[in-house]
Design a protein around this motif. Structure first.
Motif, PDB file in Angstrom:
ATOM      1  N   ARG A 108       0.821  -1.213   0.000  1.00 17.60           N
ATOM      2  CA  ARG A 108       0.000   0.000   0.000  1.00 17.60           C
ATOM      3  C   ARG A 108       0.851   1.257   0.000  1.00 17.60           C
ATOM      4  O   ARG A 108       0.429   2.298  -0.496  1.00 17.60           O
ATOM      5  N   LEU A 109       2.071   1.191   0.553  1.00 21.18           N
ATOM      6  CA  LEU A 109       2.954   2.358   0.529  1.00 21.18           C
ATOM      7  C   LEU A 109       3.387   2.693  -0.901  1.00 21.18           C
ATOM      8  O   LEU A 109       3.678   3.844  -1.210  1.00 21.18           O
ATOM      9  N   LEU A 110       3.411   1.684  -1.778  1.00 20.64           N
ATOM     10  CA  LEU A 110       3.740   1.907  -3.184  1.00 20.64           C
ATOM     11  C   LEU A 110       2.553   2.504  -3.933  1.00 20.64           C
ATOM     12  O   LEU A 110       2.743   3.280  -4.872  1.00 20.64           O
ATOM     13  N   ASP A 111       1.356   2.148  -3.519  1.00 21.49           N
ATOM     14  CA  ASP A 111       0.149   2.553  -4.230  1.00 21.49           C
ATOM     15  C   ASP A 111      -0.418   3.897  -3.774  1.00 21.49           C
ATOM     16  O   ASP A 111      -1.069   4.583  -4.550  1.00 21.49           O
ATOM     17  N   GLU A 112      -0.182   4.259  -2.531  1.00 25.23           N
ATOM     18  CA  GLU A 112      -0.677   5.527  -2.011  1.00 25.23           C
ATOM     19  C   GLU A 112       0.296   6.646  -2.381  1.00 25.23           C
ATOM     20  O   GLU A 112       1.457   6.389  -2.690  1.00 25.23           O
ATOM     21  N   PRO A 113      -0.147   7.903  -2.327  1.00 19.64           N
ATOM     22  CA  PRO A 113       0.757   9.010  -2.673  1.00 19.64           C
ATOM     23  C   PRO A 113       1.750   9.329  -1.553  1.00 19.64           C
ATOM     24  O   PRO A 113       1.715  10.382  -0.927  1.00 19.64           O
ATOM     25  N   VAL A 114       2.635   8.375  -1.294  1.00 18.67           N
ATOM     26  CA  VAL A 114       3.677   8.531  -0.288  1.00 18.67           C
ATOM     27  C   VAL A 114       4.923   9.052  -1.005  1.00 18.67           C
ATOM     28  O   VAL A 114       5.350   8.489  -2.013  1.00 18.67           O
ATOM     29  N   THR A 115       5.490  10.134  -0.488  1.00 17.53           N
ATOM     30  CA  THR A 115       6.708  10.691  -1.078  1.00 17.53           C
ATOM     31  C   THR A 115       7.879   9.761  -0.797  1.00 17.53           C
ATOM     32  O   THR A 115       8.074   9.331   0.328  1.00 17.53           O
ATOM     33  N   MET A 116       8.636   9.456  -1.856  1.00 18.41           N
ATOM     34  CA  MET A 116       9.809   8.616  -1.659  1.00 18.41           C
ATOM     35  C   MET A 116      11.024   9.493  -1.400  1.00 18.41           C
ATOM     36  O   MET A 116      11.057  10.660  -1.779  1.00 18.41           O
ATOM     37  N   THR A 117      12.022   8.912  -0.756  1.00 21.30           N
ATOM     38  CA  THR A 117      13.341   9.508  -0.669  1.00 21.30           C
ATOM     39  C   THR A 117      14.218   8.692  -1.597  1.00 21.30           C
ATOM     40  O   THR A 117      14.343   7.477  -1.441  1.00 21.30           O
ATOM     41  N   LEU A 118      14.793   9.355  -2.605  1.00 20.80           N
ATOM     42  CA  LEU A 118      15.663   8.711  -3.579  1.00 20.80           C
ATOM     43  C   LEU A 118      17.097   8.920  -3.151  1.00 20.80           C
ATOM     44  O   LEU A 118      17.532  10.065  -2.955  1.00 20.80           O
ATOM     45  N   GLY A 119      17.844   7.833  -3.000  1.00 22.50           N
ATOM     46  CA  GLY A 119      19.251   7.891  -2.638  1.00 22.50           C
ATOM     47  C   GLY A 119      20.128   7.569  -3.837  1.00 22.50           C
ATOM     48  O   GLY A 119      19.944   6.542  -4.479  1.00 22.50           O
ATOM     49  N   LEU A 120      21.060   8.493  -4.135  1.00 20.92           N
ATOM     50  CA  LEU A 120      21.984   8.347  -5.269  1.00 20.92           C
ATOM     51  C   LEU A 120      23.403   8.661  -4.803  1.00 20.92           C
ATOM     52  O   LEU A 120      23.595   9.433  -3.879  1.00 20.92           O
ATOM     53  N   ILE A 121      24.386   8.123  -5.517  1.00 20.85           N
ATOM     54  CA  ILE A 121      25.777   8.477  -5.262  1.00 20.85           C
ATOM     55  C   ILE A 121      26.106   9.702  -6.108  1.00 20.85           C
ATOM     56  O   ILE A 121      25.974   9.669  -7.338  1.00 20.85           O
ATOM     57  N   GLY A 122      26.519  10.784  -5.449  1.00 19.92           N
ATOM     58  CA  GLY A 122      26.851  12.019  -6.147  1.00 19.92           C
ATOM     59  C   GLY A 122      28.316  12.069  -6.562  1.00 19.92           C
ATOM     60  O   GLY A 122      29.076  11.130  -6.330  1.00 19.92           O
ATOM     61  N   PRO A 123      28.722  13.184  -7.163  1.00 21.14           N
ATOM     62  CA  PRO A 123      30.088  13.306  -7.674  1.00 21.14           C
ATOM     63  C   PRO A 123      31.160  13.297  -6.585  1.00 21.14           C
ATOM     64  O   PRO A 123      32.326  13.025  -6.863  1.00 21.14           O
ATOM     65  N   ASP A 124      30.777  13.581  -5.354  1.00 19.75           N
ATOM     66  CA  ASP A 124      31.736  13.544  -4.237  1.00 19.75           C
ATOM     67  C   ASP A 124      31.739  12.186  -3.535  1.00 19.75           C
ATOM     68  O   ASP A 124      32.276  12.046  -2.448  1.00 19.75           O
ATOM     69  N   ASP A 125      31.102  11.182  -4.184  1.00 18.54           N
ATOM     70  CA  ASP A 125      30.995   9.820  -3.643  1.00 18.54           C
ATOM     71  C   ASP A 125      30.200   9.740  -2.344  1.00 18.54           C
ATOM     72  O   ASP A 125      30.320   8.788  -1.593  1.00 18.54           O
ATOM     73  N   ARG A 126      29.391  10.756  -2.107  1.00 15.70           N
ATOM     74  CA  ARG A 126      28.485  10.714  -0.968  1.00 15.70           C
ATOM     75  C   ARG A 126      27.073  10.495  -1.473  1.00 15.70           C
ATOM     76  O   ARG A 126      26.753  10.778  -2.625  1.00 15.70           O
ATOM     77  N   ILE A 127      26.230  10.016  -0.583  1.00 17.64           N
ATOM     78  CA  ILE A 127      24.839   9.765  -0.956  1.00 17.64           C
ATOM     79  C   ILE A 127      24.072  11.079  -0.936  1.00 17.64           C
ATOM     80  O   ILE A 127      24.105  11.820   0.049  1.00 17.64           O
ATOM     81  N   GLY A 128      23.384  11.349  -2.043  1.00 17.51           N
ATOM     82  CA  GLY A 128      22.478  12.481  -2.111  1.00 17.51           C
ATOM     83  C   GLY A 128      21.061  11.962  -1.967  1.00 17.51           C
ATOM     84  O   GLY A 128      20.702  10.939  -2.550  1.00 17.51           O
ATOM     85  N   LEU A 129      20.258  12.646  -1.180  1.00 15.80           N
ATOM     86  CA  LEU A 129      18.877  12.232  -0.929  1.00 15.80           C
ATOM     87  C   LEU A 129      17.929  13.289  -1.489  1.00 15.80           C
ATOM     88  O   LEU A 129      18.108  14.480  -1.247  1.00 15.80           O
ATOM     89  N   THR A 130      16.918  12.835  -2.204  1.00 17.06           N
ATOM     90  CA  THR A 130      15.944  13.735  -2.816  1.00 17.06           C
ATOM     91  C   THR A 130      14.533  13.215  -2.565  1.00 17.06           C
ATOM     92  O   THR A 130      14.239  12.063  -2.892  1.00 17.06           O
TER      93      THR A 130
END
Length: 174
Positions: A42-64
């Protein structure tokens, strides 16, 4: 056909203390999202905002924080082509997504996935990117399409990253 993925369900303390709390209590092989327990699905189906984690250019995780969408067993990440996260994803196509129940921070789903395809709005087949964006606009705003937040200062174009699921972790009760 996908080989499937593992779902790791962490033990929670929703019903009081327990031995091994906060550790993985169960791992199971899943052939698709249909195997995800409904209390997490249900968390996938409801309008729940996700936090996207990516590796940025400084090799740290960026969260959006972003809107979440999926189709079948594919995770869909739609973003404007001029944003830095597009290049970050192209450089390291392994993403982590976290969906947290807005009413209970101890009920969540984490999805680790890998980009399998990049679709561009301006290329053949790009109308799917636009339709998907309109669909999540409606999911999160309740407004009919089209998506109404394109930057009017530029000719904003969208990119859709289609991702296969590698692993899912779940925790808690609604």
């Amino acid at each position: 056909m996908s080989e499937g993925f593992t779902i790791a369900n962490f033990r929670s303390v929703a019903h009081g203390l327990q031995e091994g709390q906060f550790a993985v209590g169960e791992r199971k092989k899943a052939s698709g999202l249909r195997d995800l327990d409904p209390k997490y699905k249900r968390l996938l189906d409801e309008p729940v905002t996700m936090t996207l984690g990516l590796i940025g250019p400084d090799d740290r995780i960026g969260l959006t924080p972003m809107w979440f969408d999926y189709e079948g067993d594919k995770i869909l990440v739609n973003t404007a082509s001029h944003r830095h996260k597009c290049e970050w994803i192209r450089k390291n196509p392994r993403l982590t997504i976290l969906l947290v129940n807005p009413n209970n921070a101890y009920h969540w789903v984490q999805i680790k996935c890998t980009v399998e395809q990049e679709m561009r709005e301006w290329e053949p087949g790009g109308e799917y990117v636009t339709k998907q964006l309109d669909r999540i606009w409606t999911k999160y705003t309740g407004q009919p399409g089209p998506y109404a937040l394109r930057d009017p200062e530029i000719d904003e174009k969208r990119v859709l990253f289609v991702c296969g699921i590698d692993r899912i972790a779940t925790f808690g009760e609604p």
